[in-house]
Design a protein around this motif. Sequence first.
Motif, PDB file in Angstrom:
ATOM      1  N   ILE A   9       0.844  -1.204   0.000  1.00  0.00           N
ATOM      2  CA  ILE A   9       0.000   0.000   0.000  1.00  0.00           C
ATOM      3  C   ILE A   9       0.874   1.247   0.000  1.00  0.00           C
ATOM      4  N   ASN A  10       1.903   1.233   0.820  1.00  0.00           N
ATOM      5  CA  ASN A  10       2.781   2.396   0.936  1.00  0.00           C
ATOM      6  C   ASN A  10       3.719   2.553  -0.253  1.00  0.00           C
ATOM      7  N   ASN A  47      -4.592  -7.281  -7.986  1.00  0.00           N
ATOM      8  CA  ASN A  47      -3.762  -8.242  -8.729  1.00  0.00           C
ATOM      9  C   ASN A  47      -2.636  -8.795  -7.857  1.00  0.00           C
ATOM     10  N   TRP A  48      -2.037  -7.932  -7.065  1.00  0.00           N
ATOM     11  CA  TRP A  48      -0.967  -8.354  -6.152  1.00  0.00           C
ATOM     12  C   TRP A  48      -1.495  -9.407  -5.171  1.00  0.00           C
ATOM     13  N   ALA A  49      -2.674  -9.158  -4.599  1.00  0.00           N
ATOM     14  CA  ALA A  49      -3.269 -10.106  -3.652  1.00  0.00           C
ATOM     15  C   ALA A  49      -3.615 -11.423  -4.351  1.00  0.00           C
ATOM     16  N   HIS A  50      -4.067 -11.335  -5.591  1.00  0.00           N
ATOM     17  CA  HIS A  50      -4.380 -12.556  -6.335  1.00  0.00           C
ATOM     18  C   HIS A  50      -3.114 -13.394  -6.549  1.00  0.00           C
ATOM     19  N   ASN A  63      -7.220   4.073   3.922  1.00  0.00           N
ATOM     20  CA  ASN A  63      -7.292   3.909   5.378  1.00  0.00           C
ATOM     21  C   ASN A  63      -7.894   2.564   5.767  1.00  0.00           C
ATOM     22  N   GLN A  64      -8.916   2.121   5.048  1.00  0.00           N
ATOM     23  CA  GLN A  64      -9.518   0.817   5.340  1.00  0.00           C
ATOM     24  C   GLN A  64      -8.526  -0.318   5.082  1.00  0.00           C
ATOM     25  N   LEU A  65      -7.772  -0.199   4.001  1.00  0.00           N
ATOM     26  CA  LEU A  65      -6.771  -1.225   3.693  1.00  0.00           C
ATOM     27  C   LEU A  65      -5.655  -1.239   4.722  1.00  0.00           C
ATOM     28  N   LEU A  66      -5.211  -0.056   5.128  1.00  0.00           N
ATOM     29  CA  LEU A  66      -4.167  -0.003   6.155  1.00  0.00           C
ATOM     30  C   LEU A  66      -4.680  -0.575   7.476  1.00  0.00           C
ATOM     31  N   GLU A  67      -5.918  -0.281   7.823  1.00  0.00           N
ATOM     32  CA  GLU A  67      -6.495  -0.838   9.043  1.00  0.00           C
ATOM     33  C   GLU A  67      -6.566  -2.360   8.963  1.00  0.00           C
ATOM     34  N   LEU A  68      -6.930  -2.892   7.812  1.00  0.00           N
ATOM     35  CA  LEU A  68      -6.935  -4.342   7.613  1.00  0.00           C
ATOM     36  C   LEU A  68      -5.528  -4.902   7.815  1.00  0.00           C
ATOM     37  N   ALA A  69      -4.543  -4.248   7.219  1.00  0.00           N
ATOM     38  CA  ALA A  69      -3.157  -4.708   7.359  1.00  0.00           C
ATOM     39  C   ALA A  69      -2.716  -4.687   8.815  1.00  0.00           C
ATOM     40  N   PHE A  70      -3.033  -3.612   9.530  1.00  0.00           N
ATOM     41  CA  PHE A  70      -2.639  -3.500  10.939  1.00  0.00           C
ATOM     42  C   PHE A  70      -3.358  -4.549  11.787  1.00  0.00           C
ATOM     43  N   GLU A  71      -4.640  -4.770  11.503  1.00  0.00           N
ATOM     44  CA  GLU A  71      -5.418  -5.742  12.265  1.00  0.00           C
ATOM     45  C   GLU A  71      -4.864  -7.161  12.056  1.00  0.00           C
ATOM     46  N   LEU A  72      -4.497  -7.476  10.832  1.00  0.00           N
ATOM     47  CA  LEU A  72      -3.924  -8.793  10.564  1.00  0.00           C
ATOM     48  C   LEU A  72      -2.618  -8.994  11.335  1.00  0.00           C
ATOM     49  N   GLN A  73      -1.839  -7.938  11.440  1.00  0.00           N
ATOM     50  CA  GLN A  73      -0.567  -8.032  12.171  1.00  0.00           C
ATOM     51  C   GLN A  73      -0.803  -8.086  13.678  1.00  0.00           C
ATOM     52  N   ARG A  74      -1.773  -7.326  14.174  1.00  0.00           N
ATOM     53  CA  ARG A  74      -2.076  -7.296  15.603  1.00  0.00           C
ATOM     54  C   ARG A  74      -2.601  -8.610  16.131  1.00  0.00           C
ATOM     55  N   ASN A  75      -3.457  -9.238  15.335  1.00  0.00           N
ATOM     56  CA  ASN A  75      -4.159 -10.444  15.786  1.00  0.00           C
ATOM     57  C   ASN A  75      -3.478 -11.729  15.323  1.00  0.00           C
ATOM     58  N   ALA A  76      -2.209 -11.645  15.013  1.00  0.00           N
ATOM     59  CA  ALA A  76      -1.487 -12.837  14.549  1.00  0.00           C
ATOM     60  C   ALA A  76      -1.146 -13.748  15.707  1.00  0.00           C
TER      61      ALA A  76
END
Length: 77
Positions: free
Chosen positions: A15-16, A26-29, A64-77
Amino acid sequence: MYTKNDFGRELEKEINTKFDLIHLSNWAHEKYLAYARDLDEETYAAIMKVVSMSEGFEFELTKNQLLELAFELQRNA
């Protein structure tokens, strides 16, 4: 195994690096194709959420929604 933490960390970096919805979809796919056999349910769902953004505006997420998803995935690992 490719974990949600892995995906979250790489998603944040992507994202950054280049925020473009089609590019991110496409990257996620590509991640899905590379790791399909090693995904747990949560990681699969997160990847598909990003992949689906190319299917129509109703599936698009803001930066912002994508970054929040990324942060949440890292937090809840």
